[in-house]
Design a protein around this motif. Structure first.
Motif, mmCIF file in Angstrom:
data_model
loop_
_atom_site.group_PDB
_atom_site.id
_atom_site.type_symbol
_atom_site.label_atom_id
_atom_site.label_comp_id
_atom_site.label_asym_id
_atom_site.label_seq_id
_atom_site.Cartn_x
_atom_site.Cartn_y
_atom_site.Cartn_z
ATOM 1 N N MET A 1 54.476 50.072 40.124
ATOM 2 C CA MET A 1 54.219 51.011 41.196
ATOM 3 C C MET A 1 53.449 50.296 42.314
ATOM 4 O O MET A 1 52.426 49.690 42.058
ATOM 5 N N PRO A 2 53.939 50.357 43.548
ATOM 6 C CA PRO A 2 53.251 49.645 44.623
ATOM 7 C C PRO A 2 51.910 50.283 44.979
ATOM 8 O O PRO A 2 51.702 51.479 44.792
ATOM 9 N N LEU A 3 51.031 49.452 45.478
ATOM 10 C CA LEU A 3 49.738 49.913 45.968
ATOM 11 C C LEU A 3 49.827 49.982 47.486
ATOM 12 O O LEU A 3 50.412 49.104 48.119
ATOM 13 N N ASN A 4 49.265 51.029 48.062
ATOM 14 C CA ASN A 4 49.312 51.247 49.499
ATOM 15 C C ASN A 4 47.907 51.261 50.074
ATOM 16 O O ASN A 4 46.923 51.276 49.339
ATOM 17 N N MET A 5 47.845 51.306 51.398
ATOM 18 C CA MET A 5 46.597 51.479 52.124
ATOM 19 C C MET A 5 46.742 52.710 53.006
ATOM 20 O O MET A 5 47.856 53.080 53.379
ATOM 21 N N THR A 42 41.812 44.025 60.718
ATOM 22 C CA THR A 42 40.756 44.780 60.061
ATOM 23 C C THR A 42 39.665 43.814 59.618
ATOM 24 O O THR A 42 39.925 42.624 59.441
ATOM 25 N N ARG A 43 38.465 44.318 59.473
ATOM 26 C CA ARG A 43 37.358 43.424 59.113
ATOM 27 C C ARG A 43 37.367 43.066 57.636
ATOM 28 O O ARG A 43 37.123 41.924 57.267
ATOM 29 N N MET A 44 37.616 44.018 56.797
ATOM 30 C CA MET A 44 37.579 43.780 55.359
ATOM 31 C C MET A 44 38.920 43.241 54.856
ATOM 32 O O MET A 44 39.968 43.746 55.210
ATOM 33 N N VAL A 45 38.843 42.219 54.028
ATOM 34 C CA VAL A 45 40.045 41.635 53.432
ATOM 35 C C VAL A 45 40.285 42.327 52.087
ATOM 36 O O VAL A 45 39.402 42.334 51.231
ATOM 37 N N PRO A 46 41.455 42.922 51.897
ATOM 38 C CA PRO A 46 41.715 43.601 50.629
ATOM 39 C C PRO A 46 41.761 42.621 49.459
ATOM 40 O O PRO A 46 42.444 41.605 49.518
ATOM 41 N N SER A 47 41.024 42.935 48.409
ATOM 42 C CA SER A 47 41.006 42.069 47.225
ATOM 43 C C SER A 47 42.301 42.202 46.416
ATOM 44 O O SER A 47 42.615 41.334 45.615
ATOM 45 N N ARG A 48 43.038 43.277 46.656
ATOM 46 C CA ARG A 48 44.273 43.523 45.908
ATOM 47 C C ARG A 48 45.516 43.241 46.765
ATOM 48 O O ARG A 48 46.546 43.881 46.617
ATOM 49 N N ALA A 49 45.412 42.237 47.631
ATOM 50 C CA ALA A 49 46.497 41.904 48.563
ATOM 51 C C ALA A 49 47.842 41.673 47.880
ATOM 52 O O ALA A 49 48.867 42.164 48.372
ATOM 53 N N PRO A 50 47.898 40.930 46.748
ATOM 54 C CA PRO A 50 49.212 40.726 46.121
ATOM 55 C C PRO A 50 49.911 42.044 45.746
ATOM 56 O O PRO A 50 51.133 42.156 45.867
ATOM 57 N N GLU A 51 49.141 43.042 45.332
ATOM 58 C CA GLU A 51 49.725 44.347 44.993
ATOM 59 C C GLU A 51 50.217 45.071 46.243
ATOM 60 O O GLU A 51 51.219 45.786 46.199
ATOM 61 N N LEU A 52 49.496 44.896 47.352
ATOM 62 C CA LEU A 52 49.860 45.576 48.595
ATOM 63 C C LEU A 52 51.178 45.059 49.164
ATOM 64 O O LEU A 52 51.989 45.842 49.653
ATOM 65 N N ASP A 54 53.591 43.744 47.577
ATOM 66 C CA ASP A 54 54.667 43.883 46.594
ATOM 67 C C ASP A 54 55.280 45.280 46.701
ATOM 68 O O ASP A 54 55.357 46.011 45.729
ATOM 69 N N GLY A 55 55.658 45.668 47.926
ATOM 70 C CA GLY A 55 56.301 46.963 48.143
ATOM 71 C C GLY A 55 55.388 48.039 48.694
ATOM 72 O O GLY A 55 55.815 49.185 48.847
ATOM 73 N N GLY A 56 54.148 47.710 49.029
ATOM 74 C CA GLY A 56 53.207 48.698 49.545
ATOM 75 C C GLY A 56 53.365 48.943 51.033
ATOM 76 O O GLY A 56 54.032 48.189 51.744
ATOM 77 N N TRP A 109 39.562 51.355 55.856
ATOM 78 C CA TRP A 109 40.790 51.714 55.154
ATOM 79 C C TRP A 109 40.459 51.995 53.694
ATOM 80 O O TRP A 109 39.383 51.672 53.216
ATOM 81 N N ARG A 110 41.386 52.601 53.010
ATOM 82 C CA ARG A 110 41.249 52.901 51.590
ATOM 83 C C ARG A 110 42.552 52.525 50.896
ATOM 84 O O ARG A 110 43.612 52.526 51.505
ATOM 85 N N TYR A 111 42.447 52.223 49.602
ATOM 86 C CA TYR A 111 43.665 52.050 48.815
ATOM 87 C C TYR A 111 44.260 53.430 48.564
ATOM 88 O O TYR A 111 43.548 54.428 48.483
ATOM 89 N N LEU A 112 45.572 53.487 48.438
ATOM 90 C CA LEU A 112 46.285 54.731 48.188
ATOM 91 C C LEU A 112 47.359 54.451 47.147
ATOM 92 O O LEU A 112 48.313 53.705 47.418
ATOM 93 N N VAL A 113 47.201 55.018 45.958
ATOM 94 C CA VAL A 113 48.198 54.802 44.909
ATOM 95 C C VAL A 113 49.459 55.597 45.237
ATOM 96 O O VAL A 113 49.405 56.628 45.912
ATOM 97 N N ALA A 114 50.578 55.102 44.777
ATOM 98 C CA ALA A 114 51.871 55.701 45.105
ATOM 99 C C ALA A 114 51.943 57.181 44.726
ATOM 100 O O ALA A 114 52.546 57.982 45.447
#
Length: 145
Positions: A1-5, A42-52, A54-56, A109-114
């Protein structure tokens, strides 16, 4: 399942407004001979970039509701001229309209699960989706959408 922002689209009055802004920036890049790609910084670098990537997607909150998304293609961390770590989110310039989903204002920004992301609208918009943008916006501000 892709991870979104999810992020506020500050300054945009409508999805059409966002699309015009994107087109202007891409035209400007072409005219200046720069790479033609749409990026959001954006100022903050997402730590979960590979998930984002991958279809996010990046879901945009416009006027208090999620209204559209853009596919995330790449996350490019960099350090600006002042020595501050920042990040370019490279986005597919195609804007995909989604069902409207009310959201309170937040910073960054926030992470947003599918599972929590609004569904895409079909290209054959009907009902409230077919209304002119200004009327949709007014109805939403009244809490009727």
């Amino acid at each position: 399942m892709p991870l979104n922002m999810i992020k506020l689209c500050v300054g945009a009055e409508s999805v059409e407004d966002l699309e015009e802004w994107i087109a202007e920036r891409l035209d400007e890049a072409r005219a200046l001979g720069r790479p033609v790609e749409q990026m959001h910084t954006t100022r903050m670098v997402p730590s979960r970039a590979p998930e984002l990537v991958d279809g996010g997607s990046l879901y945009w909150v416009i006027k208090g509701s999620v209204q559209c998304r853009q596919r995330l293609l790449e996350v490019r961390p960099f350090t600006d001229a002042d020595g501050i770590s920042r990040c370019h989110l490279v986005l597919d310039p195609k804007v995909v309209r989604t069902e409207w989903q009310p959201r309170r204002a937040f910073q960054g920004w926030r992470y947003l699960v599918a599972a929590d992301a609004p569904a895409d609208l079909s290209d054959n918009a009907s009902g409230w989706q077919a209304l002119p943008p200004d009327l949709r916006s007014e109805l939403a501000s009244l809490g009727l959408l």
